[in-house]
Structure formats: C-alpha cells, structure tokens
Motif scaffolding. Structure first.
Motif, PDB file in Angstrom:
ATOM      1  N   SER A 269     -12.226  32.645  -0.619  1.00 47.37           N
ATOM      2  CA  SER A 269     -11.904  33.828  -1.428  1.00 47.37           C
ATOM      3  C   SER A 269     -10.958  33.453  -2.568  1.00 47.37           C
ATOM      4  O   SER A 269     -11.146  33.876  -3.710  1.00 47.37           O
ATOM      5  N   LYS A 270      -9.945  32.653  -2.249  1.00 48.50           N
ATOM      6  CA  LYS A 270      -8.994  32.217  -3.277  1.00 48.50           C
ATOM      7  C   LYS A 270      -9.673  31.363  -4.341  1.00 48.50           C
ATOM      8  O   LYS A 270      -9.378  31.487  -5.540  1.00 48.50           O
ATOM      9  N   LEU A 271     -10.572  30.478  -3.907  1.00 61.98           N
ATOM     10  CA  LEU A 271     -11.277  29.623  -4.863  1.00 61.98           C
ATOM     11  C   LEU A 271     -12.168  30.447  -5.791  1.00 61.98           C
ATOM     12  O   LEU A 271     -12.248  30.180  -6.993  1.00 61.98           O
ATOM     13  N   VAL A 272     -12.848  31.465  -5.228  1.00 59.48           N
ATOM     14  CA  VAL A 272     -13.695  32.335  -6.052  1.00 59.48           C
ATOM     15  C   VAL A 272     -12.843  33.057  -7.096  1.00 59.48           C
ATOM     16  O   VAL A 272     -13.190  33.111  -8.286  1.00 59.48           O
ATOM     17  N   ILE A 273     -11.711  33.614  -6.658  1.00 52.71           N
ATOM     18  CA  ILE A 273     -10.820  34.318  -7.587  1.00 52.71           C
ATOM     19  C   ILE A 273     -10.303  33.356  -8.655  1.00 52.71           C
ATOM     20  O   ILE A 273     -10.258  33.694  -9.850  1.00 52.71           O
ATOM     21  N   PHE A 274      -9.937  32.144  -8.229  1.00 52.01           N
ATOM     22  CA  PHE A 274      -9.412  31.144  -9.164  1.00 52.01           C
ATOM     23  C   PHE A 274     -10.462  30.768 -10.207  1.00 52.01           C
ATOM     24  O   PHE A 274     -10.192  30.760 -11.416  1.00 52.01           O
ATOM     25  N   PHE A 275     -11.673  30.476  -9.744  1.00 50.09           N
ATOM     26  CA  PHE A 275     -12.737  30.068 -10.661  1.00 50.09           C
ATOM     27  C   PHE A 275     -13.137  31.201 -11.608  1.00 50.09           C
ATOM     28  O   PHE A 275     -13.380  30.974 -12.799  1.00 50.09           O
ATOM     29  N   MET A 276     -13.209  32.433 -11.090  1.00 53.70           N
ATOM     30  CA  MET A 276     -13.601  33.554 -11.939  1.00 53.70           C
ATOM     31  C   MET A 276     -12.540  33.836 -12.997  1.00 53.70           C
ATOM     32  O   MET A 276     -12.874  34.218 -14.126  1.00 53.70           O
ATOM     33  N   ALA A 277     -11.273  33.664 -12.642  1.00 58.42           N
ATOM     34  CA  ALA A 277     -10.205  33.850 -13.627  1.00 58.42           C
ATOM     35  C   ALA A 277     -10.311  32.809 -14.734  1.00 58.42           C
ATOM     36  O   ALA A 277     -10.138  33.125 -15.922  1.00 58.42           O
ATOM     37  N   ILE A 278     -10.623  31.565 -14.351  1.00 57.68           N
ATOM     38  CA  ILE A 278     -10.788  30.507 -15.343  1.00 57.68           C
ATOM     39  C   ILE A 278     -12.004  30.777 -16.227  1.00 57.68           C
ATOM     40  O   ILE A 278     -11.941  30.663 -17.456  1.00 57.68           O
ATOM     41  N   TYR A 279     -13.135  31.149 -15.616  1.00 58.13           N
ATOM     42  CA  TYR A 279     -14.344  31.410 -16.396  1.00 58.13           C
ATOM     43  C   TYR A 279     -14.147  32.575 -17.352  1.00 58.13           C
ATOM     44  O   TYR A 279     -14.667  32.573 -18.474  1.00 58.13           O
ATOM     45  N   THR A 280     -13.404  33.592 -16.922  1.00 57.00           N
ATOM     46  CA  THR A 280     -13.134  34.737 -17.803  1.00 57.00           C
ATOM     47  C   THR A 280     -12.325  34.302 -19.016  1.00 57.00           C
ATOM     48  O   THR A 280     -12.613  34.707 -20.145  1.00 57.00           O
ATOM     49  N   LYS A 281     -11.319  33.479 -18.783  1.00 53.07           N
ATOM     50  CA  LYS A 281     -10.478  32.996 -19.880  1.00 53.07           C
ATOM     51  C   LYS A 281     -11.280  32.111 -20.838  1.00 53.07           C
ATOM     52  O   LYS A 281     -11.196  32.275 -22.066  1.00 53.07           O
ATOM     53  N   ILE A 282     -12.063  31.197 -20.268  1.00 49.74           N
ATOM     54  CA  ILE A 282     -12.884  30.319 -21.105  1.00 49.74           C
ATOM     55  C   ILE A 282     -13.925  31.122 -21.871  1.00 49.74           C
ATOM     56  O   ILE A 282     -14.192  30.848 -23.059  1.00 49.74           O
ATOM     57  N   ALA A 283     -14.528  32.123 -21.230  1.00 54.07           N
ATOM     58  CA  ALA A 283     -15.535  32.952 -21.903  1.00 54.07           C
ATOM     59  C   ALA A 283     -14.943  33.642 -23.119  1.00 54.07           C
ATOM     60  O   ALA A 283     -15.583  33.724 -24.175  1.00 54.07           O
TER      61      ALA A 283
END
Length: 375
Positions: A269-283
């Motif tokens: 769950s933490k990894l999903v949240i971490f990755f989605m936060a990064i992808y949102t910022k990069i997007a």
C-alpha cells in the motif's frame, strides 16, 4: 512563432504515453531525489537552522522573540544564507526532473552534472532583487499544501493544523480561509510555468513569472482540463491496484493472520501511494514542459543541447526498490508489534484532532473516550 496547439485529448495521450514509456527511469530518479531532498536536504537545513538559533542565544524561534532574533546583522546574514540553501535544494530537484523530462520529449539526454550545474547557476542568479520575487513565490505555496508545482522539500513545510483549525472555528475565518486558498491557487496556476521556465530559459525569474501569466492567460481552463484528466487516469490506476491488493491480501489474512500478511499489505500500500505521488508530480512536469515547448518558450541553447552519455542504472533501480521495501517493512513490523503488544500504551499526541483543535479541551476529552492512556 507558436507551434500548432494539440487538442486536449492528444496532449493527455502524449503525457500518459511519455509517463509509462519512461516509468522506470522516472521512478528511479524521482525516488532518489525524494530521499536526497526529503531526508538529506531537510536534515541539513534543520541543522543549519538550529545553528542560527544557537547563534541568536534563543531557545527557539517564535513570534514573541522575532524582533530580538533579527536584531543581529550576523543572524540576518545567516538566515539569508539559509534561504539560499533552501533555494539550492529546490532547484537541484527541479533541474534534474525538468531536464530528465525535456530529454525524453526532445530525444536527447541531460546528465545529472548538467542539472546540478544549472541548479547552482540559478542560485547565483538570485543574488539580486529576483531573490525577493522567488521567496514570495515560495511563501505563497505554503497555504496550498501539496497543490500544484511543489517541491519534495516545501511539501514538508506547512501551516500546522491547529492554527488553520483555530482560524476556521468562526464562519468569517472559514470563509476567509477558503477565499485565501482560492486566490492563491488561482495565482499559482497562472505562475505554474515559472520554475520550469527558470530552468529551460536564460530569463530572470520576474520575466518568467510574466511569461507564465501570458501562457495561461487565454488557456487556463485548457491547462486545468489537461491536469484533471491526467490526474483522473492516474487516480483510477492507483485505486484499481490498491483495490486488487487489498482484496487479495484481505482474503489471505482471513485464512492466516500473521505478521507477513500484515507487513505485505502495509508495504505494498505504501509503495503504491509512493509511486502514484511520484507519477503525479512527473506528469505535471511533463505537461508543463510539453506545453512550454509547443509555445516555443524553451531557450534555443536547450533545444540544441548535445546529448550526453547515458549510463544504465539497473543496480540503482533495484537498490532503490529494495531500500523502500526494507524501510516500509520495518515500519510495518514495528506497527504490528505495538498493536499486538499487551504492554503497549496509546498516546494521543495533542488529543484526538478529528473532534477538536490540537490541545483543545474537546480534543483531549475525545482522546480519553477513545481509550488513550496518555495525552
């Protein structure tokens, strides 16, 4: 002369294709940056600030001793140096991310050395009145939290909840807070190109603020539409992945309740949240860099950049993933241990803040009703 503007749906498709085509590189570099800026950078800045407090002879920094705090020229100079250190870490982060994204769009490669050189160059540019403009820009981001173009560093600087909740206790305060957020969000959207343009052009920050205002003058809703559509797609993917993980591990936990299941659910769950936060910022950066490039806002020297050597970083990628897994696993095991320990005590830090302002009587009484041992 402006390039032909792509329709919204084509821009969204381009952003998503770019994001998923380079997902490993983006996650690897952004994860390292988050670690460096959030942990190393934040700790360096905390140490510097403690040094300033030590030099001032005060035990802390607050409104009551602010005048005394800044009465010494040495303290003022030290505080200005501290602010320049903040600016340096912000531009290290955004220089690397922006050049990384622009490299994928222009089919070239910018080394980290080039990005770091740019970051230090930007700091030198702020030994001028531009420092004031940029500082005001950063300060207006604090009430917005993680909204918009924020740094990993500034995301950890925010107005405490007990202050905002105290202000919002009255109707006038609540309305004023909402209006302030709306006004600051509007200006932030209008100035959202400022940092990418600061990196991709040779113009001063004030000039880049003006350019950003111009770029969003007639197409603000188009920008908002693109941001929202990309965010919706990423949120749906994140929700779907989280839902599948929760259902799968929930079923397993009903069969066998052990620390492995609890740890796996927490870590994933933490990894999903971490990755989605990064992808949102990069997007968001992809959107801004793509639209700026479409409007010919990128400097010619950047457009004609000679590709630099790109090194394969599989080991770094694996090491970053293992490091994140170990970090979240240790956190999950500690959490599981305390929740299942008969000797564990529940401490309500500043009370139960869902039912009252921090340290208020309402928050303390609510914490006691919920079974807190200490406050």
């Amino acid at each position: 002369m402006e390039n032909q503007t792509l329709p919204v749906w084509k821009t969204v498709r381009f952003v998503l294709n770019n994001l998923f085509s380079n997902k490993i590189m983006y996650v690897r570099n952004a994860a390292f940056l988050q670690f460096f800026v959030s942990f190393v950078g934040f700790r360096i800045l905390s140490t510097l600030f403690k040094g300033i407090i030590f030099l001032s002879g005060q035990s802390n920094f607050n409104f009551s001793n602010m005048k005394l705090f800044f009465s010494s020229p040495i303290i003022i100079l030290a505080f200005i140096a501290y602010l320049f250190a903040v600016i340096l870490f912000v531009f290290i982060e955004f220089s690397i991310l922006t050049f990384m994204v622009y490299g994928t769009i222009s089919k070239t490669h910018f080394s980290w050395r080039t990005s770091l050189k740019n970051a230090f160059g930007e700091v030198r540019e702020f030994f001028s009145p531009q420092f004031i403009y940029f500082l005001l820009y950063l300060l207006t981001l604090l009430p917005l939290g993680k909204f918009g173009m924020t740094s990993f560093l500034t995301e950890q600087l925010y107005i405490p909840n007990f202050i905002t909740e105290e202000i919002q206790k009255t109707t006038a305060g609540a309305i004023g807070s909402i209006l302030l957020f709306v006004v600051l969000a509007y200006f932030h959207l209008r100035f959202i190109y400022a940092i990418p343009l600061q990196i991709l052009t040779n113009h001063c920050f004030l000039e880049n603020l003006k350019t950003s205002w111009s770029l969003t003058k007639k197409k603000l809703w188009r920008h908002i539409g693109i941001f929202l559509l990309v965010e919706i797609v990423l949120s749906l993917i994140g929700f779907l992945v989280t839902f599948i993980l929760t259902i799968t591990l929930g079923y397993l936990s009903s069969i066998m309740d052990n620390v492995f299941i609890v740890t796996s659910l927490f870590v994933l769950s933490k990894l999903v949240i971490f990755f989605m936060a990064i992808y949102t910022k990069i997007a968001l950066i992809i959107i801004l860099v793509k639209l700026a490039d479409d409007q010919d806002a990128v400097d010619v020297t950047i457009k004609h950049h000679i590709p630099e050597i790109s090194f394969k970083s599989t080991i770094i990628t694996v090491a970053a993933f293992i490091g994140l897994t170990i970090y979240y696993s240790s956190e999950a095991i500690t959490k599981y241990h305390w929740e299942n320990s008969s000797s564990a005590a529940i401490v309500a830090h500043r009370g139960f803040t869902e039912y009252g302002v921090e340290n208020s009587l309402e928050a303390l009484e609510a914490a006691a009703k919920e079974g807190a041992d200490y406050v």
